[in-house]
Write a protein that holds these residues in place. Sequence first.
Motif, PDB file in Angstrom:
ATOM      1  N   UNK A  75       6.909  10.328 -15.044  1.00 49.18           N
ATOM      2  CA  UNK A  75       5.476   9.649 -14.618  1.00 49.18           C
ATOM      3  C   UNK A  75       4.723   9.467 -16.038  1.00 49.18           C
ATOM      4  N   UNK A  76       4.272   8.062 -16.383  1.00 47.15           N
ATOM      5  CA  UNK A  76       3.241   8.017 -17.333  1.00 47.15           C
ATOM      6  C   UNK A  76       2.107   7.381 -17.084  1.00 47.15           C
ATOM      7  N   UNK A  77       1.118   7.366 -17.815  1.00 46.19           N
ATOM      8  CA  UNK A  77      -0.246   6.928 -17.478  1.00 46.19           C
ATOM      9  C   UNK A  77      -0.962   6.010 -18.586  1.00 46.19           C
ATOM     10  N   UNK A  78      -0.444   4.706 -19.026  1.00 44.93           N
ATOM     11  CA  UNK A  78      -0.607   3.968 -20.117  1.00 44.93           C
ATOM     12  C   UNK A  78      -2.259   3.564 -19.934  1.00 44.93           C
ATOM     13  N   UNK A  79      -2.842   3.527 -19.017  1.00 44.39           N
ATOM     14  CA  UNK A  79      -4.306   3.229 -18.717  1.00 44.39           C
ATOM     15  C   UNK A  79      -4.974   3.752 -17.318  1.00 44.39           C
ATOM     16  N   UNK A  80      -6.115   4.211 -17.442  1.00 42.11           N
ATOM     17  CA  UNK A  80      -6.505   4.979 -16.286  1.00 42.11           C
ATOM     18  C   UNK A  80      -5.999   4.618 -14.777  1.00 42.11           C
ATOM     19  N   UNK A  81      -6.195   3.185 -14.695  1.00 44.60           N
ATOM     20  CA  UNK A  81      -5.707   2.683 -13.235  1.00 44.60           C
ATOM     21  C   UNK A  81      -4.121   2.030 -13.305  1.00 44.60           C
ATOM     22  N   UNK A 101      -1.274  10.862  -5.016  1.00 44.54           N
ATOM     23  CA  UNK A 101      -2.823  11.456  -5.181  1.00 44.54           C
ATOM     24  C   UNK A 101      -3.437  11.025  -6.160  1.00 44.54           C
ATOM     25  N   UNK A 102      -2.717  10.734  -7.447  1.00 42.11           N
ATOM     26  CA  UNK A 102      -3.460  10.053  -8.573  1.00 42.11           C
ATOM     27  C   UNK A 102      -3.811   8.690  -8.179  1.00 42.11           C
ATOM     28  N   UNK A 103      -2.753   7.938  -7.535  1.00 43.99           N
ATOM     29  CA  UNK A 103      -2.894   6.565  -7.255  1.00 43.99           C
ATOM     30  C   UNK A 103      -4.244   6.317  -6.405  1.00 43.99           C
ATOM     31  N   UNK A 104      -4.288   7.359  -5.379  1.00 47.28           N
ATOM     32  CA  UNK A 104      -5.608   7.185  -4.548  1.00 47.28           C
ATOM     33  C   UNK A 104      -6.827   7.351  -5.226  1.00 47.28           C
ATOM     34  N   UNK A 105      -6.552   8.482  -6.150  1.00 49.65           N
ATOM     35  CA  UNK A 105      -7.799   8.912  -6.743  1.00 49.65           C
ATOM     36  C   UNK A 105      -8.390   7.787  -7.950  1.00 49.65           C
ATOM     37  N   UNK A 106      -7.328   6.976  -8.510  1.00 48.09           N
ATOM     38  CA  UNK A 106      -7.581   6.080  -9.415  1.00 48.09           C
ATOM     39  C   UNK A 106      -8.094   4.881  -8.994  1.00 48.09           C
ATOM     40  N   UNK A 107      -7.679   4.514  -7.479  1.00 46.60           N
ATOM     41  CA  UNK A 107      -8.325   3.306  -6.921  1.00 46.60           C
ATOM     42  C   UNK A 107      -9.574   3.778  -6.471  1.00 46.60           C
ATOM     43  N   UNK A 108     -10.039   4.828  -5.934  1.00 38.46           N
ATOM     44  CA  UNK A 108     -11.435   5.219  -5.552  1.00 38.46           C
ATOM     45  C   UNK A 108     -12.335   5.254  -6.784  1.00 38.46           C
ATOM     46  N   UNK A 109     -11.693   5.730  -7.938  1.00 39.54           N
ATOM     47  CA  UNK A 109     -12.521   5.427  -9.309  1.00 39.54           C
ATOM     48  C   UNK A 109     -12.916   4.272  -9.759  1.00 39.54           C
ATOM     49  N   UNK A 110     -11.726   3.403  -9.843  1.00 42.33           N
ATOM     50  CA  UNK A 110     -11.836   1.842 -10.396  1.00 42.33           C
ATOM     51  C   UNK A 110     -11.974   0.833  -9.487  1.00 42.33           C
ATOM     52  N   UNK A 111     -11.701   0.913  -8.333  1.00 40.43           N
ATOM     53  CA  UNK A 111     -11.804  -0.023  -7.214  1.00 40.43           C
ATOM     54  C   UNK A 111     -10.249  -0.502  -6.782  1.00 40.43           C
ATOM     55  N   UNK A 113      -5.952   0.295  -8.446  1.00 39.58           N
ATOM     56  CA  UNK A 113      -5.028   0.896  -9.099  1.00 39.58           C
ATOM     57  C   UNK A 113      -3.294   0.520  -8.908  1.00 39.58           C
ATOM     58  N   UNK A 114      -2.773   0.637  -9.807  1.00 45.04           N
ATOM     59  CA  UNK A 114      -1.461  -0.035  -9.892  1.00 45.04           C
ATOM     60  C   UNK A 114      -0.433   1.027  -9.966  1.00 45.04           C
ATOM     61  N   UNK A 115       0.796   1.134  -9.136  1.00 45.71           N
ATOM     62  CA  UNK A 115       1.952   2.058  -9.530  1.00 45.71           C
ATOM     63  C   UNK A 115       3.168   1.108  -9.373  1.00 45.71           C
ATOM     64  N   UNK A 116       3.657   1.139 -10.790  1.00 46.36           N
ATOM     65  CA  UNK A 116       5.068   0.717 -10.962  1.00 46.36           C
ATOM     66  C   UNK A 116       6.099   1.302 -11.356  1.00 46.36           C
ATOM     67  N   UNK A 117       7.184   1.131 -10.720  1.00 52.63           N
ATOM     68  CA  UNK A 117       8.400   1.941 -10.642  1.00 52.63           C
ATOM     69  C   UNK A 117       9.782   1.096 -11.039  1.00 52.63           C
ATOM     70  N   UNK A 272       3.213  -1.136  -6.151  1.00 54.19           N
ATOM     71  CA  UNK A 272       2.175  -1.017  -5.396  1.00 54.19           C
ATOM     72  C   UNK A 272       0.777  -0.987  -5.801  1.00 54.19           C
ATOM     73  N   UNK A 273       0.164  -2.048  -5.275  1.00 61.45           N
ATOM     74  CA  UNK A 273      -1.388  -1.910  -5.495  1.00 61.45           C
ATOM     75  C   UNK A 273      -2.225  -1.302  -4.689  1.00 61.45           C
ATOM     76  N   UNK A 274      -3.154  -0.514  -5.119  1.00 64.37           N
ATOM     77  CA  UNK A 274      -4.065   0.292  -4.129  1.00 64.37           C
ATOM     78  C   UNK A 274      -5.459  -0.253  -4.430  1.00 64.37           C
TER      79      UNK A 274
END
Length: 335
Positions: A75-81, A101-111, A113-117, A272-274
């Motif tokens: 898992x990596x995080x190239x940008x906050x969202x 949980x990080x995806x949910x938190x990022x969406x709540x912070x930035x409106x 968030x994207x998960x790409x696998x 996945x976009x949240x």
Amino acid sequence: MNIPITERISPAEAERLCIDAAIAAGASAPAAESIARAAVAAEAEGQLSVGLAHFIDYLDALEAGRIDGTAAPLISRPAPAVILSDAGGGTAHLGFDMAFDDLVAAAESFGVAIFSQRNAYTAGALGYFVGRLAERGLVGLAATSGPALLAGSGTTKPVFCTNPIAFAAPLEGTGLLVIDQASSATAFVNIRAAAERGDTIPEGWALGPDGKPTSDPSQAMKGALLAFGGERGANIALMVEVLAAGLSGSNWSLDAPSFTQGARSPGSGLFVAAIDPKLFTDGFARRTGRHIDRLSADFGLYVPGRTKAKARLKAEKRGLEVSVDTLRRIRSKLP
């Protein structure tokens, strides 16, 4: 003497059985738990083709090496969202679980968030991923890729996977809106199930290896599935391909190994976009829920997700009615 064709089993018992079988087939405990939860959830919601019957595909893939059961997603995080996962040839579900949980938190912070696998086995019921986001009050959109099964616009050979897309949103008072559909006229597992039963399939579902329409599911599996709605459905398959395989760097469908044969991972992608509606408008779930209720009550609209929710509640109360043969095949994997 009547021989029972189904067996009643609680969701908890089914999950424990699947976990034990997956571990016996070579999965780590976290990977086994991830795929078992998803399969049992699909079974409970009445999605039998991607429920416990499909779980057997996971077990076979673990034993054959199409799933690396010990893979630890990177898992990596190239940008906050933006959260990236390299599944390492393992399951599609474990990386998502680790990042959830990080995806949910990022969406709540930035409106948004994207998960790409990348580099995973196929995802099964795609609505499972967005449904979990909706349960947390978020709007979810997902797309996933896999081996080529579907003819594109103007082609008679498979160039895309069934490339499903899923969407979910929270609705106050009415549960969740969950839309989960393939770009193909039907899912591959339905074609395969028809072949196993010796049934025919409707025209418009597939082409045979000669490029001509067929109602023979065995010929369909040698040919190509057809998109729903002709070129419009094929265009959605292309869009999904770019979102799931293009953005993640996963195998294009044309280059993906089979998910049912061989010892190589299909290397599928998952997007996945949240979205947190609270940052866009007030009372989203209440307003949208009332509108959906109006469409249903006044116009007879079928609301995707409600049937699954009713089936899930029934399964929680009465247990699952599972094919005896399916349970026998899963239990056969136990030591």
